[in-house]
Write an enzyme that holds these catalytic residues in place. Structure first.
Site, PDB file in Angstrom:
ATOM      1  N   ARG A  33       0.769  -1.221  -0.136  1.00 49.62           N
ATOM      2  CA  ARG A  33      -0.161  -0.007   0.055  1.00 49.62           C
ATOM      3  C   ARG A  33       0.806   1.483  -0.169  1.00 49.62           C
ATOM      4  O   ARG A  33       0.464   1.963  -0.655  1.00 49.62           O
ATOM      5  CB  ARG A  33      -1.322  -0.093   1.340  1.00 49.62           C
ATOM      6  CG  ARG A  33      -1.958  -0.177   1.293  1.00 49.62           C
ATOM      7  CD  ARG A  33      -2.590  -1.563   2.705  1.00 49.62           C
ATOM      8  NE  ARG A  33      -2.696  -1.632   2.900  1.00 49.62           N
ATOM      9  CZ  ARG A  33      -1.963  -3.633   2.499  1.00 49.62           C
ATOM     10  NH1 ARG A  33      -2.946  -3.347   1.725  1.00 49.62           N
ATOM     11  NH2 ARG A  33      -1.407  -4.282   2.544  1.00 49.62           N
ATOM     12  N   THR A  34       2.054   1.124   1.029  1.00 49.19           N
ATOM     13  CA  THR A  34       2.387   2.687   0.877  1.00 49.19           C
ATOM     14  C   THR A  34       3.537   3.046  -0.177  1.00 49.19           C
ATOM     15  O   THR A  34       2.721   3.947  -0.618  1.00 49.19           O
ATOM     16  CB  THR A  34       3.304   2.588   2.352  1.00 49.19           C
ATOM     17  OG1 THR A  34       2.921   1.952   3.786  1.00 49.19           O
ATOM     18  CG2 THR A  34       4.072   3.479   2.466  1.00 49.19           C
ATOM     19  N   LYS A  67      25.480  -4.088  -1.900  1.00 51.04           N
ATOM     20  CA  LYS A  67      27.069  -3.901  -2.000  1.00 51.04           C
ATOM     21  C   LYS A  67      27.835  -2.815  -0.745  1.00 51.04           C
ATOM     22  O   LYS A  67      28.754  -3.028  -0.778  1.00 51.04           O
ATOM     23  CB  LYS A  67      27.477  -2.837  -2.880  1.00 51.04           C
ATOM     24  CG  LYS A  67      26.555  -3.495  -4.468  1.00 51.04           C
ATOM     25  CD  LYS A  67      26.950  -2.684  -5.983  1.00 51.04           C
ATOM     26  CE  LYS A  67      26.504  -3.268  -6.947  1.00 51.04           C
ATOM     27  NZ  LYS A  67      26.915  -2.130  -8.220  1.00 51.04           N
ATOM     28  N   ARG A  90      11.336   4.272   3.032  1.00 56.52           N
ATOM     29  CA  ARG A  90      11.106   3.244   4.193  1.00 56.52           C
ATOM     30  C   ARG A  90      12.543   2.251   4.401  1.00 56.52           C
ATOM     31  O   ARG A  90      12.875   2.079   3.420  1.00 56.52           O
ATOM     32  CB  ARG A  90      10.021   2.309   4.051  1.00 56.52           C
ATOM     33  CG  ARG A  90       9.952   1.290   4.692  1.00 56.52           C
ATOM     34  CD  ARG A  90       8.249   0.194   4.526  1.00 56.52           C
ATOM     35  NE  ARG A  90       7.365   0.245   4.553  1.00 56.52           N
ATOM     36  CZ  ARG A  90       6.326   0.023   4.496  1.00 56.52           C
ATOM     37  NH1 ARG A  90       5.696  -0.687   4.356  1.00 56.52           N
ATOM     38  NH2 ARG A  90       5.093   0.573   5.457  1.00 56.52           N
ATOM     39  N   HIS A 110       5.387   5.953  11.373  1.00 55.54           N
ATOM     40  CA  HIS A 110       4.617   5.529  10.141  1.00 55.54           C
ATOM     41  C   HIS A 110       4.183   6.793   9.987  1.00 55.54           C
ATOM     42  O   HIS A 110       3.049   7.494  10.234  1.00 55.54           O
ATOM     43  CB  HIS A 110       4.019   4.358   9.710  1.00 55.54           C
ATOM     44  CG  HIS A 110       3.320   4.548   8.376  1.00 55.54           C
ATOM     45  ND1 HIS A 110       3.951   5.229   7.481  1.00 55.54           N
ATOM     46  CD2 HIS A 110       3.364   2.976   8.147  1.00 55.54           C
ATOM     47  CE1 HIS A 110       3.732   4.512   6.726  1.00 55.54           C
ATOM     48  NE2 HIS A 110       3.411   2.782   7.035  1.00 55.54           N
TER      49      HIS A 110
HETATM   50  C1  NCD Z   1       1.600  -1.101   8.075  1.00 53.38           C
HETATM   51  C2  NCD Z   1       3.148  -0.623   8.609  1.00 53.38           C
HETATM   52  O1  NCD Z   1       3.531  -0.661   7.065  1.00 53.38           O
HETATM   53  O2  NCD Z   1       3.516  -0.242   9.449  1.00 53.38           O
HETATM   54  N1  NCD Z   1       1.662  -1.216   7.063  1.00 53.38           N
HETATM   55  C3  NCD Z   1       1.364   0.448   6.201  1.00 53.38           C
HETATM   56  O3  NCD Z   1       2.371   0.622   6.158  1.00 53.38           O
HETATM   57  N2  NCD Z   1       0.064   0.230   6.204  1.00 53.38           N
HETATM   58  C4  NCD Z   1       1.639  -1.806   9.207  1.00 53.38           C
HETATM   59  C5  NCD Z   1       2.073  -2.963   8.897  1.00 53.38           C
HETATM   60  O4  NCD Z   1       2.983  -3.758   8.025  1.00 53.38           O
HETATM   61  O5  NCD Z   1       1.956  -4.179   9.979  1.00 53.38           O
END
Ligand code: NCD
Length: 306
Positions: free
Chosen positions: A52-53, A81, A102, A130
């Site tokens: 999703r993100t 590397k 991320r 997040h």
């Molecule tokens: C969450 C995350 O990555 O922290 N997912 C997301 O970005 N919607 C929650 C999760 O991974 O449980």
């Protein structure tokens, strides 16, 4: 604020209101925004899995008329590397106008801001924060409840490693009359710094409990979370704790008729699919809201005036 988003508290409540207003305007008049980022590039640097993100950032940039480049697996980047995050970001900021990152290490996106010449967005750093999931959550709460005040919010599951929980508590702690019911096994309670630096520092009413069933009747919002397998030191602990809470239709019999059920997704077992048809289930609305809020955030950080 600086032109980065690492922690949700970098945004004032007025700035959150402005992002929500932009997101609502995008929903209303998508055509107005279709060329807003023409010629701009977003880099998505995902050192950890995501559906999703990452796709939501990409969809957001495309819907603004911009372009996207990046990687979705650290193994396909030069970090395999041995390259440092700082060097990767310094290089990528030669190609892109804005970066969403991320990373499994807490603080990596913050480190990236020091070397980047373009805005950096934290798309999840380890078990820490997040903030853009919180923007999705806030738009969902606003659209469901019409306000952020006087809400009893139950957070259930892995409150220790669940980074979305940490950012959401920080964000919601700024509104009047908000109470938290923190529902988790003893091993997965909210980190101490959130209790002391956020909840107690702001004199927010909260309780830490073990039972989901006993808590449900008093909640306005129930935010379920997945047990974060990848952050456990041993698999046996994960297996012991993973199914502690499973939301089923019968447990919702005692809930308020206007309860808002949320989950950042991905779901594993913690919400039965039979709950999906309940009108109170809002977790797929959160997904869509996330795209609109990321569009609003990109416009803000790139200082795009329409
Ligand atoms: C969450 C995350 O990555 O922290 N997912 C997301 O970005 N919607 C929650 C999760 O991974 O449980």
């Amino acid at each position: 604020m600086t032109n980065n988003l690492i922690d949700i508290l970098q945004l004032s409540t007025e700035e959150i209101d402005a992002l929500i207003a932009t997101a609502l305007d995008i929903i209303d008049k998508p055509g107005k925004y279709a060329e807003a980022c023409r010629g701009k590039k977003l880099a998505t640097l995902f050192f950890e899995p995501s559906t999703r993100t990452r796709l939501s950032f990409e969809a957001a940039m495309y819907e603004l008329g911009g372009n996207v480049l990046g990687f979705s697996d650290s193994k396909s980047s030069s970090s395999s590397k041995g390259e440092s995050v700082s060097d990767t970001v310094r290089a990528v900021s030669c190609y892109a106008d804005i970066i969403a990152m991320r990373h499994p290490k807490e603080g990596a996106p913050l480190v990236a801001t020091r070397k980047s010449s373009v805005p950096v967005i934290n798309a999840g750093d380890g078990g820490h924060n997040h903030p853009t999931q919180t923007l999705a959550d806030l738009l969902t709460i606003y659209r469901e409840k019409g306000s952020f005040e006087n809400l009893t919010i139950g957070l259930c599951g892995d409150l220790k490693f669940g980074r979305t929980v940490h950012s959401l508590i920080s964000a919601m702690s700024r509104y009047k009359g908000v109470r938290f019911v923190l529902i988790s096994p003893e091993e997965l309670t909210v980190p101490r710094y959130i209790i002391t630096d956020v909840l107690e520092a702001r004199e927010i009413e909260y309780k830490e409990v073990r039972s989901l069933e006993d808590s449900i009747p008093e909640l306005d919002i129930l935010y379920m979370t997945r047990v974060q397998r990848e952050r456990f030191f041993n698999e046996a602990d994960y297996l012991r704790l993973k199914d502690t809470y499973i939301l089923t239709p019968d447990k919702l019999n005692s809930a308020k008729s206007d309860l808002t059920i949320m989950h950042p997704l991905p779901r594993v077992n913690e919400i039965s699919v039979a709950v999906d048809d309940d009108p109170r289930a809002c977790y797929f609305k959160q997904v869509l809201n996330g795209k609109y809020m990321r569009m609003a955030l990109i416009l803000k950080l790139l200082e795009v005036e329409l």
